[in-house]
Structure formats: C-alpha cells, structure tokens
Scaffold this motif. Structure first.
Motif, PDB file in Angstrom:
ATOM      1  N   GLY A  67      15.620   6.939 -22.414  1.00 38.22           N
ATOM      2  CA  GLY A  67      15.686   6.350 -21.085  1.00 38.22           C
ATOM      3  C   GLY A  67      15.145   7.324 -20.066  1.00 38.22           C
ATOM      4  N   ASN A  68      13.902   7.748 -20.267  1.00 38.82           N
ATOM      5  CA  ASN A  68      13.278   8.722 -19.377  1.00 38.82           C
ATOM      6  C   ASN A  68      12.805   8.017 -18.103  1.00 38.82           C
ATOM      7  N   HIS A  69      13.429   8.337 -16.976  1.00 35.35           N
ATOM      8  CA  HIS A  69      13.121   7.711 -15.685  1.00 35.35           C
ATOM      9  C   HIS A  69      13.340   6.205 -15.720  1.00 35.35           C
ATOM     10  N   THR A  70      14.430   5.773 -16.331  1.00 35.61           N
ATOM     11  CA  THR A  70      14.777   4.351 -16.316  1.00 35.61           C
ATOM     12  C   THR A  70      15.962   4.051 -15.413  1.00 35.61           C
ATOM     13  N   ASP A  71      16.836   5.047 -15.196  1.00 33.83           N
ATOM     14  CA  ASP A  71      18.078   4.768 -14.465  1.00 33.83           C
ATOM     15  C   ASP A  71      17.830   4.345 -13.027  1.00 33.83           C
ATOM     16  N   HIS A  72      16.840   4.956 -12.364  1.00 28.42           N
ATOM     17  CA  HIS A  72      16.616   4.607 -10.958  1.00 28.42           C
ATOM     18  C   HIS A  72      16.020   3.206 -10.804  1.00 28.42           C
ATOM     19  N   GLN A  73      15.615   2.598 -11.904  1.00 25.40           N
ATOM     20  CA  GLN A  73      15.141   1.211 -11.887  1.00 25.40           C
ATOM     21  C   GLN A  73      16.197   0.252 -12.445  1.00 25.40           C
ATOM     22  N   HIS A  74      17.452   0.721 -12.429  1.00 23.33           N
ATOM     23  CA  HIS A  74      18.607  -0.045 -12.907  1.00 23.33           C
ATOM     24  C   HIS A  74      18.481  -0.364 -14.401  1.00 23.33           C
ATOM     25  N   VAL A 263       7.475   8.974  -9.183  1.00 25.44           N
ATOM     26  CA  VAL A 263       7.798   8.087 -10.314  1.00 25.44           C
ATOM     27  C   VAL A 263       8.573   6.860  -9.840  1.00 25.44           C
ATOM     28  N   PRO A 264       9.735   7.013  -9.175  1.00 30.22           N
ATOM     29  CA  PRO A 264      10.418   5.809  -8.683  1.00 30.22           C
ATOM     30  C   PRO A 264       9.621   5.050  -7.632  1.00 30.22           C
ATOM     31  N   GLN A 265       8.836   5.769  -6.839  1.00 32.99           N
ATOM     32  CA  GLN A 265       8.019   5.098  -5.831  1.00 32.99           C
ATOM     33  C   GLN A 265       7.004   4.161  -6.475  1.00 32.99           C
ATOM     34  N   GLU A 266       6.325   4.641  -7.511  1.00 34.48           N
ATOM     35  CA  GLU A 266       5.297   3.829  -8.159  1.00 34.48           C
ATOM     36  C   GLU A 266       5.899   2.694  -8.971  1.00 34.48           C
ATOM     37  N   MET A 267       7.006   2.969  -9.678  1.00 30.28           N
ATOM     38  CA  MET A 267       7.685   1.880 -10.376  1.00 30.28           C
ATOM     39  C   MET A 267       8.170   0.835  -9.377  1.00 30.28           C
ATOM     40  N   GLY A 268       8.665   1.310  -8.244  1.00 31.93           N
ATOM     41  CA  GLY A 268       9.128   0.398  -7.205  1.00 31.93           C
ATOM     42  C   GLY A 268       8.006  -0.438  -6.621  1.00 31.93           C
ATOM     43  N   ARG A 280      14.031  -3.549 -13.339  1.00 28.34           N
ATOM     44  CA  ARG A 280      14.975  -4.283 -14.180  1.00 28.34           C
ATOM     45  C   ARG A 280      14.973  -5.767 -13.818  1.00 28.34           C
ATOM     46  N   GLU A 281      14.533  -6.104 -12.614  1.00 33.26           N
ATOM     47  CA  GLU A 281      14.518  -7.491 -12.158  1.00 33.26           C
ATOM     48  C   GLU A 281      13.206  -8.201 -12.504  1.00 33.26           C
ATOM     49  N   VAL A 282      12.286  -7.464 -13.167  1.00 35.49           N
ATOM     50  CA  VAL A 282      10.960  -8.000 -13.504  1.00 35.49           C
ATOM     51  C   VAL A 282      10.850  -8.127 -15.021  1.00 35.49           C
ATOM     52  N   PHE A 309       8.663   2.013 -18.608  1.00 32.45           N
ATOM     53  CA  PHE A 309      10.041   1.599 -18.310  1.00 32.45           C
ATOM     54  C   PHE A 309      10.503   0.519 -19.274  1.00 32.45           C
ATOM     55  N   PHE A 310       9.715  -0.521 -19.453  1.00 44.29           N
ATOM     56  CA  PHE A 310      10.129  -1.625 -20.324  1.00 44.29           C
ATOM     57  C   PHE A 310      10.350  -1.139 -21.763  1.00 44.29           C
ATOM     58  N   ALA A 311       9.476  -0.255 -22.223  1.00 45.24           N
ATOM     59  CA  ALA A 311       9.581   0.228 -23.604  1.00 45.24           C
ATOM     60  C   ALA A 311      10.804   1.118 -23.795  1.00 45.24           C
ATOM     61  N   ASP A 312      11.015   2.063 -22.888  1.00 45.96           N
ATOM     62  CA  ASP A 312      12.128   3.002 -23.071  1.00 45.96           C
ATOM     63  C   ASP A 312      13.467   2.330 -22.792  1.00 45.96           C
ATOM     64  N   ASP A 313      13.485   1.387 -21.869  1.00 46.81           N
ATOM     65  CA  ASP A 313      14.701   0.640 -21.598  1.00 46.81           C
ATOM     66  C   ASP A 313      15.159  -0.103 -22.858  1.00 46.81           C
ATOM     67  N   LYS A 314      14.231  -0.717 -23.565  1.00 37.60           N
ATOM     68  CA  LYS A 314      14.551  -1.414 -24.817  1.00 37.60           C
ATOM     69  C   LYS A 314      14.986  -0.431 -25.900  1.00 37.60           C
ATOM     70  N   ARG A 315      14.314   0.731 -25.938  1.00 42.71           N
ATOM     71  CA  ARG A 315      14.619   1.719 -26.985  1.00 42.71           C
ATOM     72  C   ARG A 315      16.036   2.254 -26.893  1.00 42.71           C
ATOM     73  N   VAL A 316      16.591   2.302 -25.701  1.00 42.61           N
ATOM     74  CA  VAL A 316      17.960   2.807 -25.554  1.00 42.61           C
ATOM     75  C   VAL A 316      18.919   2.012 -26.432  1.00 42.61           C
ATOM     76  N   GLY A 317      18.838   0.693 -26.351  1.00 39.73           N
ATOM     77  CA  GLY A 317      19.704  -0.139 -27.172  1.00 39.73           C
ATOM     78  C   GLY A 317      19.449   0.057 -28.655  1.00 39.73           C
ATOM     79  N   GLU A 318      18.174   0.218 -29.017  1.00 40.15           N
ATOM     80  CA  GLU A 318      17.825   0.407 -30.428  1.00 40.15           C
ATOM     81  C   GLU A 318      18.349   1.743 -30.950  1.00 40.15           C
TER      82      GLU A 318
END
Length: 428
Positions: A67-74, A263-268, A280-282, A309-318
């Motif tokens: 979850g590298n730089h995923t938390d600030h995107q919820h 990083v959060p600016q560009e993801m945002g 997380r809302e997309v 973000f989408f890839a690492d967010d999914k990997r956390v659960g895996e």
C-alpha cells in the motif's frame, strides 16, 4: 503513578521484564539498562526526585509492507509495528507548559496558553507537542503541563516513521495522564495525523500512526478515514524462515517535501477529473477508458500513479489473505509486485531530474542481486530517499547483509522483528 525510586527498584528486581519482553526489545539486560538510563536522563533534565510520580510509555516505529502511497487516497495498506521505539518517562510538572526532552536534542517547551497552530513552529517537534495536546483538550480532557524525557531507536529519516512514533508516544502519555486511558489506539492515531498535517505542515495519510498505535501486523482500510477498519494478523517471520531487513540507502529526506506532496496532488488531480476527491471513489475502468483525454488533462505521470494506486490497493487484500492462509510464497511474490509497481508506475524511487545520485535505485538493485532469486524487496515508506525493505531467508541472512553492506556501508542493513504491541503504558 508509581514514584521514580519505586520504578527504579522494579526494573532492578525484574518486575518490568514481562512488559519489556512483550516489546520484542532484545536482550533483557540491555532493555533494563535502557530504562535505568531513561530514569537517569529524566532526573538530570528536570531535577526530579526519587519521590516524583512517573509513568513509562513506549511507541514503536512502523514498517509499510504494502500500500505504497495509497492511504491518502482512502485506500488500503498493510503495515506492522517494529521493535524499535520511542521510550519515555513522563510526569506532571504543576505548570501550564509541556517540556519535551528527546535525548540528544534541544529541549522543547510548549506553553498551553494557546493551542492554535503557529507558523513559526511548522516542521518542528513543538508543532507535534502542541497539536497532540490541543486535540486532547478539544475532546474535553484537562491537559496541563508535564515533563517528558524520551530516547528513540527510531532514527529520523529511517523510513520507520519517527514522527508517527513521537505523535503516538505523546498521545499515550496524555491519554494516561489526563484522559483516564479512554482514547483507543485508532483515535490516538487520528490525533497524530492531524498534528502532522495541520500543526507540523506535512501532508500524510493515516497509515504510519495507525500501525504504530495499534501494533502487530495490520491491514487497514481507510475508505472512511474517520473510522478506519483494522484487520490484525499473526505473523511469525522466524517460523516462516525469514528475516525482515530495513536497508538504509544513504540518501536524505531533506528538501524532498515537494516530491512527496506531488504524489497525492497528482493522484487527486485524476480523481478530480471524474468529479471525485480521492481515487478510492473512482473505478480503475473509468481511468482506462478515459486514458487519452486524461493524459492531456493531468499528464502521464499522474495517470501512471493512479494505476499504481489501483494495483497496490488490491494487493493489500491479497497479501493479507496470503498471510492468513500461511501461503508465504504467495505473499513474497506480491511484495515483489508491489516493489515493481512503485518503481515503474508510482515513480517514487528517484527524485525528478536526479542523474548522478540515485541511491534508492542502487539499494534496490544491490538487494535484489544479494537475494539471488529468493525472498523479496521493495521501496519502504514514502520513497525518494531513506530505506528499502527486504524479506530475507534466514539461511542467507549473513551473506545477504555482508553483500549489501559492502556497497551501502557498514550498519546499513538492520534486522528487525514485528512488535505485537503498539503504543503502550509500561508502568505507572
């Protein structure tokens, strides 16, 4: 609270051994000596007598596993507390001023006459002290002056989040002294994040503080940051035949605030393209479908960072599922995937424009070769500087450490344990 002299006797008599063992803090003799030195430092700093009522508290550093730089995107993260900590002796001082003495650093004094953030305190320890106290007061607790003497094994810039450990430590102290221990670990973590964001002035998510405050290995879902969902897992690395190594690249975090903020600016910016605040809302499919227009609107790096973000967010659960099932091979494979994604998509290995000095990339290349196809390695924490992480087979650990330190320097490879206990009161 116990009197200082009584605590000193308890340490000598072994009455504190159980608590110290729970921190995974190494040899008991060394741990006892550290507490004794802490008490001495408190007395020297504040002129305390043996009859002074005190409390001993500890808060660990943390290691990010996925979850590298995923938390600030919820998003979701997988992290763990480690056996390097802030250890503190604290006592009420009868004034309206908090005095915080971290060994080896100048004493910080914060008067509680005002609890508002001060521009002159930004990016300082005083900002964290004021921010944590202010939030306890906001919650209705009567915070007054107190003294703290602390020693830290969580070195600044180590990637183990010394700032979060400091925030959690202050929260644990205030919770015990003023809040009747009513604040739960997640609430203390949220207070730490706000102190860092609003008072210190550093944009950060909630992972560091939560991992430090809760302890153990935790998968954390920040879909609702006000009520993060925490899933704890039992992880025994020694039983699996692996060691956790944190490797210092030799690069400093200094002057990298803009890199981290981007990083959060560009993801945002990607989220905003779809009328949302965070990724997380997309849906990932929306990003892929809108790729041509999105690249023009926000730029290629922002799009790639969103895909990470989408890839690492999914990997956390895996990864969490793999650990729960005892499938360590699958876990290691996912750790390597996370590392590649951080390098290729998130791009938090080398600061923009750096050519001659690429310390993180060198550290990863050296670690990967030293692993010889076994284990796993990845960037650790925010990236750009600081440390990397490796899971190393125990039968290869000595050789791995030797090869890494040949290039990166003696003492650059730290072998750690996952600490089962988060922020805690040890005594008093």
């Amino acid at each position: 609270m116990e009197k200082l002299g009584a605590v000193r006797s308890a340490v000598a008599d072994g009455a504190l051994d159980g608590a110290l063992t729970g921190l995974m803090c190494g040899e008991l003799d060394t741990a006892r000596r550290r507490v004794a030195e802490l008490l001495d430092g408190f007395q020297r700093s504040f002129g305390a007598g043996e009859d002074t009522p005190i409390t001993l508290c500890s808060a660990p550093g943390r290691t990010e596993i996925c979850g590298n730089h995923t938390d600030h995107q919820h998003g979701r993260v997988l992290a763990a507390a480690v056996n390097l900590d802030f250890l503190a002796c604290a006592a009420l001082n009868g004034t309206n001023t908090i005095r915080f003495q971290s060994q080896g650093w100048p004493m910080v004094e914060v008067a509680l006459d005002t609890l508002e953030p001060g521009e002159e305190e930004r990016e300082s320890t005083a900002a964290l002290v004021r921010g944590m106290a202010a939030q306890a007061v906001e919650k209705g607790y009567p915070v007054a002056g107190f003294d703290v003497f602390a020693t830290s094994e969580v070195l600044p810039g180590s990637g183990l989040s010394s700032s979060a450990a400091c925030e959690v430590l202050l929260g644990v102290v205030e919770n015990h002294l003023f809040c009747r221990d009513e604040l739960d670990p997640v609430t203390i973590a949220q207070m730490g994040q706000r102190a860092e964001n609003v008072y210190f002035g550093k944009p950060s998510g909630l992972m560091d503080q939560t991992a430090s405050s809760v302890g153990g290995a935790v998968a954390i879902d920040f879909a609702d940051p006000a009520a993060p969902v925490v899933r704890r897992m039992a992880v025994d690395l020694n039983k699996e035949g692996y060691a956790l190594c944190i490797i210092d690249s030799g690069a400093s975090h200094a002057d990298l605030t803009a890199e981290y903020a981007a990083v959060p600016q560009e993801m945002g910016a990607v989220a905003a393209y779809f009328g949302k605040k965070v990724l997380r809302e997309v849906e990932e499919g929306q990003v892929l479908e809108a790729m041509p227009q999105l690249r023009k609107a926000v730029g290629d790096r922002a799009v790639l960072r969103a895909l990470h973000f989408f890839a690492d967010d999914k990997r956390v659960g895996e990864e969490a599922d793999a650990l729960d099932k005892g499938d360590f091979a699958a876990f290691l494979s996912l750790v390597n995937e996370s590392g590649r994604s951080s390098w290729e998509l998130l791009q938090d290995i080398t600061p923009a424009g750096a050519v001659r000095e690429q310390a993180m990339a060198v550290a990863l290349a050296v670690a990967e070769r030293a692993l010889e196809g076994k284990g796993a390695c990845r960037v650790h924490g925010g990236g750009f500087a600081g440390t990397i992480q490796a899971f190393v087979p125990l039968d290869r650990l000595a050789r791995f450490r030797e090869r890494v330190e040949q290039t990166l320097g003696a003492g650059s490879c730290h072998v750690l344990s996952i600490r089962p206990v988060g922020g805690t009161v040890l005594w008093g």
